[in-house]
Motif scaffolding. Sequence first.
Motif, PDB file in Angstrom:
ATOM      1  N   ILE A 259       0.783  -1.370  -0.011  1.00 48.40           N
ATOM      2  CA  ILE A 259      -0.049  -0.092  -0.035  1.00 48.40           C
ATOM      3  C   ILE A 259       0.918   1.141   0.079  1.00 48.40           C
ATOM      4  O   ILE A 259       1.800   1.371   0.913  1.00 48.40           O
ATOM      5  CB  ILE A 259      -0.787  -0.036   1.248  1.00 48.40           C
ATOM      6  N   PHE A 260       0.637   2.021  -1.005  1.00 47.30           N
ATOM      7  CA  PHE A 260       1.351   3.250  -1.135  1.00 47.30           C
ATOM      8  C   PHE A 260       0.827   4.537  -1.018  1.00 47.30           C
ATOM      9  O   PHE A 260      -0.613   4.657  -1.350  1.00 47.30           O
ATOM     10  CB  PHE A 260       2.080   3.530  -2.650  1.00 47.30           C
ATOM     11  N   SER A 261       1.328   5.805  -0.324  1.00 42.07           N
ATOM     12  CA  SER A 261       0.747   7.107  -0.118  1.00 42.07           C
ATOM     13  C   SER A 261       1.985   8.055  -0.396  1.00 42.07           C
ATOM     14  O   SER A 261       2.953   7.398  -0.288  1.00 42.07           O
ATOM     15  CB  SER A 261      -0.040   7.290   0.964  1.00 42.07           C
ATOM     16  N   GLY A 262       1.716   9.133  -0.907  1.00 39.45           N
ATOM     17  CA  GLY A 262       2.637  10.033  -1.242  1.00 39.45           C
ATOM     18  C   GLY A 262       2.466  11.394  -1.591  1.00 39.45           C
ATOM     19  O   GLY A 262       1.218  11.667  -1.782  1.00 39.45           O
ATOM     20  N   TYR A 263       3.089  12.364  -1.715  1.00 40.55           N
ATOM     21  CA  TYR A 263       2.875  13.885  -1.900  1.00 40.55           C
ATOM     22  C   TYR A 263       3.230  13.994  -3.522  1.00 40.55           C
ATOM     23  O   TYR A 263       3.916  13.176  -4.167  1.00 40.55           O
ATOM     24  CB  TYR A 263       3.735  14.650  -1.154  1.00 40.55           C
ATOM     25  N   PRO A 264       2.923  14.904  -4.245  1.00 42.60           N
ATOM     26  CA  PRO A 264       1.865  16.060  -3.493  1.00 42.60           C
ATOM     27  C   PRO A 264       0.382  15.496  -3.477  1.00 42.60           C
ATOM     28  O   PRO A 264       0.233  14.906  -4.562  1.00 42.60           O
ATOM     29  CB  PRO A 264       2.176  17.142  -4.502  1.00 42.60           C
ATOM     30  N   ARG A 265      -0.198  16.008  -2.594  1.00 39.99           N
ATOM     31  CA  ARG A 265      -1.676  15.650  -2.556  1.00 39.99           C
ATOM     32  C   ARG A 265      -2.404  16.440  -3.672  1.00 39.99           C
ATOM     33  O   ARG A 265      -1.750  17.475  -4.157  1.00 39.99           O
ATOM     34  CB  ARG A 265      -2.261  16.245  -1.235  1.00 39.99           C
TER      35      ARG A 265
END
Length: 388
Positions: A259-265
């Motif tokens: 599971i990945f999350s990151g910027y920029p939003r």
Amino acid sequence: MIARHESDVVVIGGGLFGAFTGLFLARRGLRVTLFERGLIGAEASATNFGNLRLHGRSARQYPLSIRAQALWESYEALTGETCEIERTGHLYFARSDEGAQTLRHDVATAQRFGVTSTLLEGDQLHARYPFLAADIALAAFSPRSAVANPRLSTPPVARALQRAGGQVYEQAEVTAVEAVSGGFVLQTRQGHRCAAPVLVNAAGAWSGALAAQFGEAVPMFSAGPPQFVTEPLPYRLHPSVHMVEGDVIVRQIARGNIIFSGYPRTHSQPGGAVTHVPPFKTLRGMQMLARAIPMLARAEVIRVWSGVEGYLPDMLPVIGASSTTPGLFHAFGGSGGGFQIAPAVGEALAALIAGEAEVPMLAGYGIDRFAGAAEVSGKIHREFDALA
């Protein structure tokens, strides 16, 4: 036929802030009614990364965060259910000189509040975490930090609220709120009418409209991080891994998916109905992930999503009493870190509403800090796209 309710407290919003506040109030013997316009926990509380992090918090937020972690650790006792909480520990690494400076500062801050966070460098780092790219020279490990399944987190809290005597209504959109002598009267589109002396505004990214109705406009905006999940892979990534500069936030669940999350939003669509993930952000996320953890370079992405989260310019939530309207309390604007602190927000706000004592950990979160600031102003953090 109109359903009429008389309550001590009515909560608008069925995310974690609202559900935990309702639960702790009901356990004090107060009659609580909660209205959620959609499904319980289906917005930001369900679409976030699932971090229960004790590292990288502002000094102001550590009292809430530490208390919240203890409540998450007793989640099963609180709710009678589970939400896949796992104390994986969190590994933070830096790629730039600025990131290294931030990392060292964050470690010192955590240690000041009694939170274990240990710096790792060079050979020591790579001997312990060989999956990191060879050019990463500095990291820190926070062993008490954990993860949970956000999609499973809020419904058990709402069910515990019901068992404690509270009433919970889904698909019940509040269309009118009126301040009257001795409290508030609410009407929903579905025909509910509820009167109560206390109103809790916990409507997430939509809380700003309700606050403005009572003369408390806030410079809140809606956004969400690009997130994706990969095919199942052999389980090798034991800690949750974070790049200090924000471009990579990643964990592997027991089933093997990354599971990945990151910027920029990305800023949400007008009205806050949805946050799209442009395809280039998924590609960029995979590129940054492969640079940091080369063994994931050939992972296949199978699903992409984002959420609608409420953000304030100082990246801190609004929690506390209204500055204009007696009986009105706010709990919104988690600003990307609300998932972890939610149990402590609910507990502390319930104590404040019940008038039990001063609640020092809520100092500095009042809505009055935005008095007269109706527009987003000041520095917008690098983790957001430029405001249009």
